[in-house]
Design a protein around this motif. Structure first.
Motif, PDB file in Angstrom:
ATOM      1  N   ALA A   1       0.764  -1.289  -0.146  1.00  0.00           N
ATOM      2  CA  ALA A   1       0.089  -0.068   0.123  1.00  0.00           C
ATOM      3  C   ALA A   1       0.851   1.344  -0.007  1.00  0.00           C
ATOM      4  CB  ALA A   1      -0.877   0.115   1.171  1.00  0.00           C
ATOM      5  N   LEU A   2       0.364   2.383   0.423  1.00  0.00           N
ATOM      6  CA  LEU A   2       1.171   3.848   0.527  1.00  0.00           C
ATOM      7  C   LEU A   2       1.960   3.710   1.696  1.00  0.00           C
ATOM      8  CD1 LEU A   2      -1.768   5.896  -0.551  1.00  0.00           C
ATOM      9  CD2 LEU A   2      -0.069   4.901  -2.055  1.00  0.00           C
ATOM     10  N   GLU A   3       3.091   3.978   1.438  1.00  0.00           N
ATOM     11  CA  GLU A   3       4.204   3.871   2.770  1.00  0.00           C
ATOM     12  C   GLU A   3       4.104   5.013   3.355  1.00  0.00           C
ATOM     13  OE1 GLU A   3       7.546   1.540   1.455  1.00  0.00           O
ATOM     14  OE2 GLU A   3       6.232   0.051   0.785  1.00  0.00           O
TER      15      GLU A   3
ATOM     16  N   LEU B   1     -11.416   6.219   8.157  1.00  0.00           N
ATOM     17  CA  LEU B   1     -11.708   5.619   6.890  1.00  0.00           C
ATOM     18  C   LEU B   1     -10.752   4.288   6.742  1.00  0.00           C
ATOM     19  CD1 LEU B   1     -13.517   5.439   4.451  1.00  0.00           C
ATOM     20  CD2 LEU B   1     -11.783   6.719   3.358  1.00  0.00           C
ATOM     21  N   VAL B   2     -11.453   3.083   6.844  1.00  0.00           N
ATOM     22  CA  VAL B   2     -10.727   1.878   6.377  1.00  0.00           C
ATOM     23  C   VAL B   2     -11.040   1.398   4.944  1.00  0.00           C
ATOM     24  CG1 VAL B   2     -10.564  -0.660   6.851  1.00  0.00           C
ATOM     25  CG2 VAL B   2     -10.705   1.137   8.683  1.00  0.00           C
TER      26      VAL B   2
ATOM     27  N   ILE C   1      -5.719   2.449  -4.599  1.00  0.00           N
ATOM     28  CA  ILE C   1      -5.550   2.859  -3.253  1.00  0.00           C
ATOM     29  C   ILE C   1      -5.599   4.438  -3.253  1.00  0.00           C
ATOM     30  CG2 ILE C   1      -4.716   2.870  -1.123  1.00  0.00           C
ATOM     31  CD1 ILE C   1      -3.699   0.059  -2.069  1.00  0.00           C
ATOM     32  N   ALA C   2      -4.682   4.981  -3.604  1.00  0.00           N
ATOM     33  CA  ALA C   2      -4.470   6.495  -3.847  1.00  0.00           C
ATOM     34  C   ALA C   2      -5.765   7.347  -4.488  1.00  0.00           C
ATOM     35  CB  ALA C   2      -3.243   6.915  -4.564  1.00  0.00           C
TER      36      ALA C   2
ATOM     37  N   ILE D   1      -7.017   4.258   6.461  1.00  0.00           N
ATOM     38  CA  ILE D   1      -6.046   3.023   6.758  1.00  0.00           C
ATOM     39  C   ILE D   1      -6.334   1.986   5.703  1.00  0.00           C
ATOM     40  CG2 ILE D   1      -5.172   1.454   8.329  1.00  0.00           C
ATOM     41  CD1 ILE D   1      -6.092   3.043  10.642  1.00  0.00           C
ATOM     42  N   PRO D   2      -5.371   1.724   4.553  1.00  0.00           N
ATOM     43  CA  PRO D   2      -5.831   0.723   3.715  1.00  0.00           C
ATOM     44  C   PRO D   2      -5.245  -0.719   4.689  1.00  0.00           C
ATOM     45  CG  PRO D   2      -4.171   2.323   2.820  1.00  0.00           C
ATOM     46  CD  PRO D   2      -4.513   2.543   4.262  1.00  0.00           C
TER      47      PRO D   2
END
Length: 333
Positions: free
Chosen positions: A15-17, A144-145, A157-158, A174-175
């Motif tokens: 995911a986004l780090e 938000l999940v 995701i972005a 949070i992904p």
């Protein structure tokens, strides 16, 4: 609210780090958290994964969770109590109306809302929009999940983060992936960060305030939903008639459990029982095996099937069933 107004938390390499936004306070915290989301986004699975026990009935069918089940996560510095609400859907009956109102009602009487969306969604759909508007109206703190990130790429995701960040000032985004067990601890850290100092409301050994009767009902219901698939519509109600602990002649502990599955029509009754009683036997066997694992004791389970044609259309009966959750009586399927 724009992207700068929130914390994006994603510690998964898929995911986004970025870094978590907060650290755990030294003061003990506690509070109630509601989990909102449209049907089949994985709310019950998330709660089960966080608690480490099978608490809410999990099946790939809409309206699986019918009561606001409180699940408890005990951590060194906090106690988080989850309210798992029914998925939001367009009501098609009085039962549907009760479920939707119960979901929104439960979400208001909590310390923080967790809004779960599906990572594969391309836009803010009708169901997500209904929930989002209620959250905006409530002005509650909300995380938000984005679930099921194992099914999409980083660009997707972005895109969702940007889409939803323009709608509401979320405390964090949070992904996660329940199936891959990614970022679940991060979710708990973020929830804990936004709770207020307070005592543990429940004994630290408890993982849910459901009674054993409710646990039996939820388990039977889950097995019925999975095994019956779409053969029987959602007119099923499970109630535990008896649950008594005893010791055998050899001193071994055992629970005698008797439960009734209520359905709307005689044709449904025949499907639930199955040819030569085979379907009912399978439901009972799988439910018994799960209960024995959860309770770590032997279970003697007897199941009955009865027809009650009026319960779906009697609003007073429906409200009575929802109120029974405090007494551990009754579970819908």
């Amino acid at each position: 609210a724009g992207m700068a107004a929130m914390s994006v938390v994603a510690c998964s390499e898929d995911a986004l780090e970025t870094s978590p936004s907060s650290s755990v306070s030294s003061n003990f915290k506690s509070g109630f958290v509601s989990m909102l989301g449209r049907t089949n986004v994985g709310k019950s699975s998330i709660i089960n994964a966080l608690v480490g026990e099978k608490v809410a009935a999990v099946a790939n069918k809409t309206q699986t969770t019918r009561t606001a089940i409180r699940a408890i996560v005990n951590r060194p510095n906090s106690q988080i109590i989850f309210v798992d609400t029914p998925g939001i859907h367009k009501p098609k009956s009085k039962l549907g109306n009760v479920m939707v109102e119960t979901a929104f009602g439960a979400s208001l009487d909590v310390d923080i809302i967790v809004f779960v969306i599906d990572a594969t969604s391309e836009e803010i759909g009708r169901g997500d929009r209904i929930i989002l508007d209620k959250i905006i109206e409530s002005k509650k703190k909300c995380i938000l999940v984005i679930n099921k990130i194992d099914l999409v790429d980083k660009a997707q995701i972005a895109k969702l983060i940007e889409l939803y960040s323009n709608e509401y000032n979320f405390q964090a985004v949070i992904p996660i992936s329940v199936t891959k067990h990614k970022n679940l601890d991060v979710l708990l850290d973020e929830i804990e960060a936004y709770l207020k100092p307070g005592p543990a409301y429940y004994d630290t050994e408890e993982y849910t305030d459901q009674t054993l009767r409710q646990l039996a009902e939820e388990t039977i219901r889950e097995k019925a939903l999975k095994l019956l698939d779409d053969e029987v519509p959602h007119g099923i109600y499970v109630e535990t008639d008896k649950m008594k602990f005893r010791k055998t002649k050899t001193g071994e502990g055992i629970y005698d459990v008797s439960a009734t599955i209520y359905c709307l029509r005689n044709s449904h009754k025949g499907i639930i029982i199955g040819k030569n009683g085979q379907m009912l036997k399978r439901i009972g066997t799988y439910a018994r095996e799960d209960l024995e694992k959860m309770l770590d004791t032997k279970i003697n389970l007897q199941l009955w099937v009865k027809v009650r044609e009026d319960w779906l259309v009697v609003a007073a009966f429906l409200m009575g069933v929802f109120s029974r959750r405090a007494n551990g009586r009754g579970a819908f399927a």
